[in-house]
Design a protein around this motif. Sequence first.
Motif, PDB file in Angstrom:
ATOM      1  N   HIS A 134      68.703  19.239  34.279  1.00  0.00           N
ATOM      2  CA  HIS A 134      70.127  19.052  34.542  1.00  0.00           C
ATOM      3  C   HIS A 134      70.857  20.298  34.995  1.00  0.00           C
ATOM      4  CE1 HIS A 134      70.821  20.704  30.555  1.00  0.00           C
ATOM      5  NE2 HIS A 134      69.954  19.853  30.089  1.00  0.00           N
ATOM      6  N   GLY A 135      70.119  21.365  35.309  1.00  0.00           N
ATOM      7  CA  GLY A 135      70.751  22.505  35.945  1.00  0.00           C
ATOM      8  C   GLY A 135      71.718  23.243  35.042  1.00  0.00           C
ATOM      9  N   VAL A 136      72.141  24.393  35.499  1.00  0.00           N
ATOM     10  CA  VAL A 136      73.135  25.165  34.754  1.00  0.00           C
ATOM     11  C   VAL A 136      74.128  25.718  35.766  1.00  0.00           C
ATOM     12  CG1 VAL A 136      72.072  25.803  32.589  1.00  0.00           C
ATOM     13  CG2 VAL A 136      71.328  26.901  34.675  1.00  0.00           C
ATOM     14  N   LEU A 137      74.976  24.862  36.251  1.00  0.00           N
ATOM     15  CA  LEU A 137      75.971  25.259  37.241  1.00  0.00           C
ATOM     16  C   LEU A 137      76.846  26.377  36.699  1.00  0.00           C
ATOM     17  CD1 LEU A 137      76.985  24.623  39.993  1.00  0.00           C
ATOM     18  CD2 LEU A 137      78.338  22.775  39.073  1.00  0.00           C
ATOM     19  N   GLU A 138      77.082  26.337  35.379  1.00  0.00           N
ATOM     20  CA  GLU A 138      77.978  27.316  34.759  1.00  0.00           C
ATOM     21  C   GLU A 138      77.421  28.730  34.863  1.00  0.00           C
ATOM     22  OE1 GLU A 138      76.768  24.600  33.496  1.00  0.00           O
ATOM     23  OE2 GLU A 138      78.410  23.268  32.927  1.00  0.00           O
ATOM     24  N   LEU A 139      76.091  28.869  34.987  1.00  0.00           N
ATOM     25  CA  LEU A 139      75.489  30.206  35.008  1.00  0.00           C
ATOM     26  C   LEU A 139      75.312  30.740  36.423  1.00  0.00           C
ATOM     27  CD1 LEU A 139      72.805  29.921  32.192  1.00  0.00           C
ATOM     28  CD2 LEU A 139      75.162  30.711  32.079  1.00  0.00           C
ATOM     29  N   VAL A 140      75.539  29.883  37.421  1.00  0.00           N
ATOM     30  CA  VAL A 140      75.313  30.290  38.809  1.00  0.00           C
ATOM     31  C   VAL A 140      76.057  31.579  39.175  1.00  0.00           C
ATOM     32  CG1 VAL A 140      76.004  29.630  41.149  1.00  0.00           C
ATOM     33  CG2 VAL A 140      74.559  28.130  39.804  1.00  0.00           C
ATOM     34  N   PRO A 141      77.331  31.764  38.785  1.00  0.00           N
ATOM     35  CA  PRO A 141      78.065  32.949  39.237  1.00  0.00           C
ATOM     36  C   PRO A 141      77.528  34.262  38.682  1.00  0.00           C
ATOM     37  CG  PRO A 141      79.562  31.256  38.453  1.00  0.00           C
ATOM     38  CD  PRO A 141      78.198  30.849  38.048  1.00  0.00           C
ATOM     39  N   PHE A 142      76.633  34.210  37.693  1.00  0.00           N
ATOM     40  CA  PHE A 142      76.188  35.465  37.085  1.00  0.00           C
ATOM     41  C   PHE A 142      75.013  36.091  37.819  1.00  0.00           C
ATOM     42  CE2 PHE A 142      78.336  33.155  33.711  1.00  0.00           C
ATOM     43  CZ  PHE A 142      79.225  34.118  33.299  1.00  0.00           C
ATOM     44  N   ASP A 143      74.402  35.322  38.719  1.00  0.00           N
ATOM     45  CA  ASP A 143      73.250  35.841  39.446  1.00  0.00           C
ATOM     46  C   ASP A 143      73.696  36.102  40.885  1.00  0.00           C
ATOM     47  OD1 ASP A 143      70.847  36.532  40.406  1.00  0.00           O
ATOM     48  OD2 ASP A 143      69.932  34.540  40.235  1.00  0.00           O
TER      49      ASP A 143
END
Lengths: 431, 315
Positions: A134-143
């Motif tokens: 189910h992905g982790v859209l919330e963590l995308v901006p940290f990479d």
Amino acid sequence: MAASLLAALLPDGVGMHVWAIATAAMVAAGCGLVGTLLVVRRMSLVGDAISHAVLPGIVVAVLAGGRPGGPLVLAGAVAAALVTVWLTHLFRTEAGLAEDAGAGVAFTTLFALGVVMVTAAASRIDLDPACVLHGVLELVPFDTTPLVGVEVPRAFLTATGVFVGLAIAAAATWKLQVFTAFDPEAARAAGLPVAACTTALLAATALATVAGFEAVGAILVVALLVVPAATAELLTRRLHRIAVLAVLIGVAAAVAGYALAWRWNTSAAGMIAVVLGAGYLASVALSPDDGLVARGWNRGWFHWRVACEDRLAACWRAEESGADVTGPVAFSARLVDWLADRWLAASGRLARGPRGWALTPRGRQEADMVVRSHRLWESWLGRHADLPLDHLHPPAEWIEHHLGAEVRRRIEADVGGRGSDPHGRSIPPEP
Amino acid sequence: MTPCTSCWPGPIAAVGVGSSWAVSHNTLVVAGGVAAVGFAAGVIGCFGVLRKRALVGDAAAHATLVGVAGAFLLTGRRELGVLLAGGFVAALGAVAALVLLRRFSRTRDDAATAIVLSVSFGLGITLVSGITARGIPGGAGLEQFLLGHTAALTAADALLLAALSAGAVLTVWLGLKEATLVAFDPAFARATGWPVAFIDYVLVGLVAVMVVVGLPAAGAVLVTALVVIPPVAARQWTDRVPTMLVLSGLFGLAAGVFGVAVSAVVPRLATGPLVVLAAAFLFVCSLVAAPQRGWWSRRRRPAIDVVGPLHRREA
């Protein structure tokens, strides 16, 4: 690049959300585009299968040194997608499996392989079995990775690159895509590369899937692929409009889903799928052509018109046959009829007479036409259909609501303009 | 029962759990329960595959997550029976949604299946994430229903699963003739007065039951493999329905036991993928080695063998 400007200007926390939303929107746009072709070509389940089966390709590519979102991973995903489709084909030719059973075997096996590989290599790669789902859209901006001085999330760059590439490819081959989607036999006969076109679509599905993989995960990518296109298909019928609408629906659902997930503190990817589902249900209900509401409205409106016309015709016949039947007794107690009487009176077609309802001049004019249609049709049936006299009424009762002035004139010419029907009653003339 | 370490030296050495594993009574009961689930799923799945509806179960399976999370939210309890009851309601809801979409919308069947599957799964993920994020006590383990994790099962859970499986198999055994007829010639069945729609609904309902019962073993994402792979593997070996049912059941049983065994030794590995890989291995073996249709025996036969079957039948 509006998102990067906005993100640079805004305070940190908000910038994160903007990047996550922008990434989800780009993923949705790419998936909407590919999904349109999958849905109209009846390949939705191939999209489902591919979105599961790219996992082992991704894991192998990462183990071989590829960076998530890098070219090696994209190539691994495309290879895994083609292997899935090849396996499905092999199972059909070698084992005689139906396509859905073959795909069911192929993609569950490849996905299981991928999950076991992820778990076994968990120490060496940065993937987690639950995130794969189910992905982790919330963590995308940290990479992030620097791009002309701004830290841009890597997933956003991948998704944008994939979307732009797919959009250019789709625009360049649009006629071929339309032809192949709607008449593959004719396209093949015309010498067009249909098989290559299908393979390219499978590869494009793999690319759109892998672009969305870390953001929204394997299964919700299916929602982004299929639901926007299926929704758009209910709203319009031209393929290019479906494609544009699917992209817009996907983007809108990404924004709305993320906002709702943030509001209720839950998974953004899951909420995007829920929003897409709600949008789909809304179009099933509200589609202008054949939505449930439109169909119900049309049917209800037709029944109402039939009820009103039947009441006018009943009045007309009562007046024709003499005053005794005009009394209130002749009028049934059905609610629809009761309402129709009130409406006809309010709109000036009926008036209270001394012994019940009576036609006004305007009502008589309309009733003339209903009775004229009815009796002309009885005449036509009597002349052409060789039916006994007592079998003429029911079909005429049905068709009297459908005949226009021109058709009535032609029927009258056909039956010889006798001015009376097979029962010997007069046919009112056209005004 | 002493631990048979010599059977599994590889994984034990690899993950270093050799110290504290002994086959407990609980593990054995769980293995027995999952074996029963595998057998029943193999048997029930045959009719889905023969009726060419292999992926209806997939949509129902993905929807179970909504039911599991919903049952937990409504009752606040974590007993397996409660969660599975919720999952069953959701699975039936997914099937009903498919039927309704086919009736009331212009969307084609394949797209409708994908929509029901992905949207219901999204709703399930939303609920589970919401429960986890709020730290509702007992909600942390719900993610185990994604990929299956038999290590958390108790003996009572396993008995419940085995009982449900036995019920499903018994139903099929009682209605074997009717189910076979509907699977192969629904038009004839309808013409001779069998309630085809009713039998169909019962079969789909049984698939929903098996998908739910298979959840702890294989998880929502992969449980469909339990009702698809053993039947298509068994189909390679035989043309007779009873043989296919038994064989498919045995394949499912073997896959289930393998999954539980490896997952007991290596607790990090979810059970579902292991069960699926074991079933896929059996399928590939069937594809290669089955006596009539298998790749090996076909390679040894002349390409067009028209006379052979006639001789065999007379013999």
